[in-house]
Design an enzyme around this catalytic site. Structure first.
Site, short mmCIF file in Angstrom:
data_model
loop_
_atom_site.label_atom_id
_atom_site.label_comp_id
_atom_site.label_asym_id
_atom_site.label_seq_id
_atom_site.Cartn_x
_atom_site.Cartn_y
_atom_site.Cartn_z
N ASP A 6 0.82 -1.22 0.00
CA ASP A 6 0.00 0.00 0.00
C ASP A 6 0.85 1.27 0.00
O ASP A 6 0.44 2.30 0.51
CB ASP A 6 -0.95 0.04 1.22
N LYS A 11 2.21 2.20 -5.07
CA LYS A 11 2.85 1.71 -6.30
C LYS A 11 1.97 1.94 -7.52
O LYS A 11 2.46 2.22 -8.61
CB LYS A 11 3.16 0.21 -6.18
N GLY A 12 0.65 1.81 -7.33
CA GLY A 12 -0.28 1.95 -8.45
C GLY A 12 -0.09 3.26 -9.17
O GLY A 12 -0.05 3.32 -10.41
N LYS A 13 0.07 4.34 -8.41
CA LYS A 13 0.23 5.66 -9.02
C LYS A 13 1.55 5.74 -9.80
O LYS A 13 1.59 6.25 -10.93
CB LYS A 13 0.19 6.75 -7.93
N GLY A 42 -4.39 -4.36 -4.10
CA GLY A 42 -5.33 -3.35 -4.59
C GLY A 42 -4.54 -2.12 -4.96
O GLY A 42 -4.01 -1.45 -4.08
N HIS A 43 -4.39 -1.87 -6.23
CA HIS A 43 -3.64 -0.70 -6.68
C HIS A 43 -4.62 0.40 -7.10
O HIS A 43 -5.42 0.21 -8.02
CB HIS A 43 -2.71 -1.06 -7.85
N ARG A 81 2.78 -29.16 -5.66
CA ARG A 81 2.64 -29.80 -6.98
C ARG A 81 1.26 -30.40 -7.26
O ARG A 81 1.13 -31.39 -7.96
CB ARG A 81 3.75 -30.86 -7.17
N GLN A 116 2.10 -5.94 -3.09
CA GLN A 116 2.44 -5.97 -1.66
C GLN A 116 3.78 -5.25 -1.43
O GLN A 116 4.11 -4.37 -2.21
CB GLN A 116 2.48 -7.41 -1.12
N GLY A 132 -11.05 -3.01 2.64
CA GLY A 132 -11.62 -1.86 3.34
C GLY A 132 -11.19 -1.80 4.80
O GLY A 132 -11.63 -0.94 5.55
N ARG A 133 -10.30 -2.71 5.21
CA ARG A 133 -9.88 -2.72 6.62
C ARG A 133 -9.07 -1.47 6.95
O ARG A 133 -8.30 -0.99 6.13
CB ARG A 133 -9.00 -3.95 6.90
N LEU A 155 3.47 12.61 0.83
CA LEU A 155 4.15 13.58 1.70
C LEU A 155 3.13 14.56 2.29
O LEU A 155 3.26 15.03 3.42
CB LEU A 155 5.20 14.35 0.89
P1 IMP Z 1 -2.73 -12.82 2.16
O1 IMP Z 1 -1.82 -12.28 1.13
O2 IMP Z 1 -4.18 -12.63 1.87
O3 IMP Z 1 -2.41 -14.24 2.53
O4 IMP Z 1 -2.48 -11.97 3.52
C1 IMP Z 1 -1.26 -12.07 4.25
C2 IMP Z 1 -0.89 -10.72 4.86
O5 IMP Z 1 -0.51 -9.83 3.83
C3 IMP Z 1 -2.03 -10.04 5.62
O6 IMP Z 1 -1.48 -9.32 6.70
C4 IMP Z 1 -2.59 -9.06 4.60
O7 IMP Z 1 -3.23 -7.97 5.20
C5 IMP Z 1 -1.31 -8.65 3.88
N1 IMP Z 1 -1.53 -8.20 2.50
C6 IMP Z 1 -1.80 -8.98 1.43
N2 IMP Z 1 -1.91 -8.23 0.32
C7 IMP Z 1 -1.70 -6.96 0.70
C8 IMP Z 1 -1.66 -5.72 -0.01
O8 IMP Z 1 -1.82 -5.64 -1.23
N3 IMP Z 1 -1.41 -4.61 0.74
C9 IMP Z 1 -1.18 -4.68 2.07
N4 IMP Z 1 -1.21 -5.80 2.76
C10 IMP Z 1 -1.46 -6.94 2.09
#
Ligand code: IMP
Length: 422
Positions: A12, A15-17, A39-40, A141, A222, A300-301, A330
Site C-alpha cells: 500500500d 505503487k499503483g500511481k 489493490g492498486h 505440486r 504488496q 476496506g480494513r 508527503l
Molecule cells: P494474504 O496475502 O491474503 O495471505 O495476507 C497475508 C498478509 O498480507 C495479511 O497481513 C494481509 O493484510 C497482507 N496483504 C496482502 N496483500 C496486501 C496488499 O496488497 N497490501 C497490504 N497488505 C497486504
C-alpha cells in the site's frame, strides 16, 4: 529501460500511481506475483480506478499488460475487472495476456484461507482471497494452472484428484461439507471460454519484446516486508514480493533488468497482524488514518499507521537492489509540529541498526527516533522540489542521507499532476 517497481514497506505504498505514471514510458507492463489480495489505486482526471489483478498500465492505450506466471489468478475476479474496464471505456482485448503457467485460485482455496485463519492461535489477518492455499498447492505440486483451463480432460482430472484429498480434509478437520466436482467444473469451463483469448505464453512474449528492444515495467504487489522469505514471517503473504521475484514470476532473466525503483510512503502503514515497531499511539494513529484515508483498497480494513522506519527501508534497499526511491503521500504529514524517523531499535539494552529477523525482538523493540521539525503546508499543488517548504525538503534530504539512495519522485497528492520529479 527495464524497470522493477517494488514496495519497501508492508504494501500500500502507492505503487499503483507510480506504475501508472511510468507506464507511459514503456511498451509492456507485467505483474509478477501476488493475486487479488493486492489493490492498486490510480486516480486519473478525478476518476478512481482500483486494480487487483490487471496491471494499472492498462489505463494507457496501446500498452500491453501481462499477468505473469508468478501471479495466482481468481478468474471470477479477473473477469469482473475486465468488464469494469470495458464499462469505463478501456478495452483489454488484444492488450491483456495471462500466463499459461499462472496458477488458478479455486473455491476451496478461498474457503480454506478463511477456515485456517479462524483456527489459528496467532492470526495473520489474511485477505481471505485464497492466496496462501493456492501458492501452497503450487509448491505442493497439485495446483491447477491457466493452461489446464484450456484442456477439459486435464482440468477435470486435476480437479478430481484435488477434491478426493481435499474434501476428506475439509470434512474431517474443518467440519465442512466439501466441494462438488460438477459445480466447480462447469463454473471454471465457463471462465475458460471467456478467458481463452487472453491466455498466452507470456515468458515467450516478454523475451521476444526484449529482443525487439521494447521496454518492460515489472509491477510488484504488496511490499518487501510481506515477502515470504524476507518479510516479518509468518505475518507475510505467500509470494516473493522483492525484486528478485520479477525474474521468477515472469521468465525474464535478472540480467535483463536495468533498474529497481522502490516505493515508500512518507510514513508507514500495515494491514493485518504482525510486528510494527513504529506504530503510532492509538489516538494519533486514528487521526493520521483519517487524514491519509488509510483503509485497505481490497478489504476496506483500517490500516495501522506509524512513523517512517529507516531501519526497514534500508534493509529493503539492500534486498531489492534499489537505486532510486519514490516517496509517496508527503502531503499527509502537512501541519505536524514535528516528525519522527526511526533510525534503530532497542531491545533488552541492545541497539539494532539492522533489521532483526527475530519477531520477538521486532514485536518488543523500542524505536530510536530522530525528530525533525514539521511544516505547515499544504504541499499539494507544488510542482517543484525547490518550492516545497524548507522543512519538507530537509525531511526528504534526511531520509535520503539515512537510506543512501536517491529520492527521484515525491508524490504530494493523489492525481498524476501531484507528482514532483527530481
Ligand atoms: P494474504 O496475502 O491474503 O495471505 O495476507 C497475508 C498478509 O498480507 C495479511 O497481513 C494481509 O493484510 C497482507 N496483504 C496482502 N496483500 C496486501 C496488499 O496488497 N497490501 C497490504 N497488505 C497486504
Amino acid at each position: 529501460m527495464n524497470i522493477v517497481i517494488v514496495g519497501v514497506q508492508w504494501g500500500d505504498e502507492g505503487k499503483g500511481k507510480i506504475i501508472d505514471i511510468l507506464s507511459e514510458k514503456v511498451d509492456v507492463v507485467v505483474r509478477y506475483q501476488g493475486g487479488n489480495n493486492a489493490g492498486h489505486t490510480v486516480v486519473v482526471d478525478g476518476n478512481e480506478y482500483i486494480f487487483h489483478l490487471i496491471p494499472s498500465g492498462i489505463l494507457h492505450k496501446g500498452k500491453i499488460c501481462c499477468i505473469g506466471n508468478g501471479v495466482v489468478v481468481d478468474p471470477q475476479v479477473l473477469l469482473k475487472e475486465i468488464e469494469g474496464l470495458q464499462d469505463a471505456g478501456f478495452t483489454a482485448k488484444g492488450r491483456l495476456k495471462i500466463s499459461t503457467l499462472a496458477h488458478l485460485i479455486l473455491p476451496y482455496h478461498r474457503i480454506l484461507d478463511q477456515l485456517r485463519e479462524m483456527k489459528r492461535a496467532h492470526k495473520i489477518g489474511t485477505t481471505n482471497r485464497g492466496i496462501g492455499p493456492c501458492y501452497a498447492d503450487k509448491i505442493n505440486r497439485c495446483g491447477i494452472r491457466m493452461v489446464d483451463l484450456l484442456n477439459r480432460s486435464v482440468f477435470a482430472d486435476k480437479l478430481k484428484d484435488n477434491l478426493r484429498e481435499k474434501n476428506e480434509i475439509f470434512r474431517k478437520v474443518y467440519n465442512h461439507p466439501g466441494f462438488d466436482f460438477k459445480k466447480i467444473y462447469c463454473e471454471y469451463m465457463e471462465y475458460a471460454k471467456r478467458l481463452s483469448g487472453y491466455i498466452a505464453n507470456t515468458a515467450l512474449f516478454l523475451n521476444e519484446a526484449l529482443r525487439q528492444k521494447k521496454d518492460i515495467l515489472f509491477e510488484g504487489a504488496q511490499g518487501t516486508f510481506l515477502d515470504i522469505d524476507f518479510g516479518t514471517y509468518p505475518f507475510v503473504t505467500s509470494s516473493s514480493t522483492i525484486s528478485g521475484g520479477a525474474a521468477i514470476g515472469t521468465g525474464v532473466s535478472p540480467e535483463k533488468i536495468d533498474k529497481v525503483l522502490g516505493v515508500a510512503k512518507a510514513y508507514t502503514t500495515r494491514v493485518g497482524e504482525g510486528p510494527f515497531p513504529t506504530e503510532y499511539p492509538r489516538r494519533f494513529g486514528n487521526f493520521m488514518r483519517e487524514k491519509g484515508a488509510e483503509f485497505g483498497a481490497t478489504t476496506g480494513r483500517p490500516r495501522r499507521c506509524g512513523w517512517f522506519d529507516a531501519v526497514m527501508v534500508k534493509e529493503a534497499v539492500m534486498l531489492n537492489g534499489i537505486s532510486e526511491l519514490a516517496i509517496m503521500k508527503l502531503d499527509i504529514l502537512d501541519g505536524l509540529k514535528s516528525i519522527k524517523i526511526c533510525v534503530a531499535y532497542k531491545y533488552k539494552g541492545k541497539v539494532f541498526r539492522d533489521f532483526p529477523h527475530d519477531t520477538t525482538v521486532l514485536r518488543n523493540a523500542a524505536p530510536v527516533y530522530k525528530e525533525v521539525p514539521g511544516w505547515q503546508g499544504p504541499v499539494t499543488g507544488i510542482g517543484a522540489f525547490g518550492r516545497l517548504p524548507a522543512n519538507a525538503r530537509s525531511y526528504l534530504k534526511r531520509l535520503q542521507d539515512l537510506l543512501g539512495v536517491k529520492i527521484s519522485i515525491v508524490s504530494v497528492g493523489s492525481g498524476r499532476q501531484d507528482t514532483i520529479f527530481l
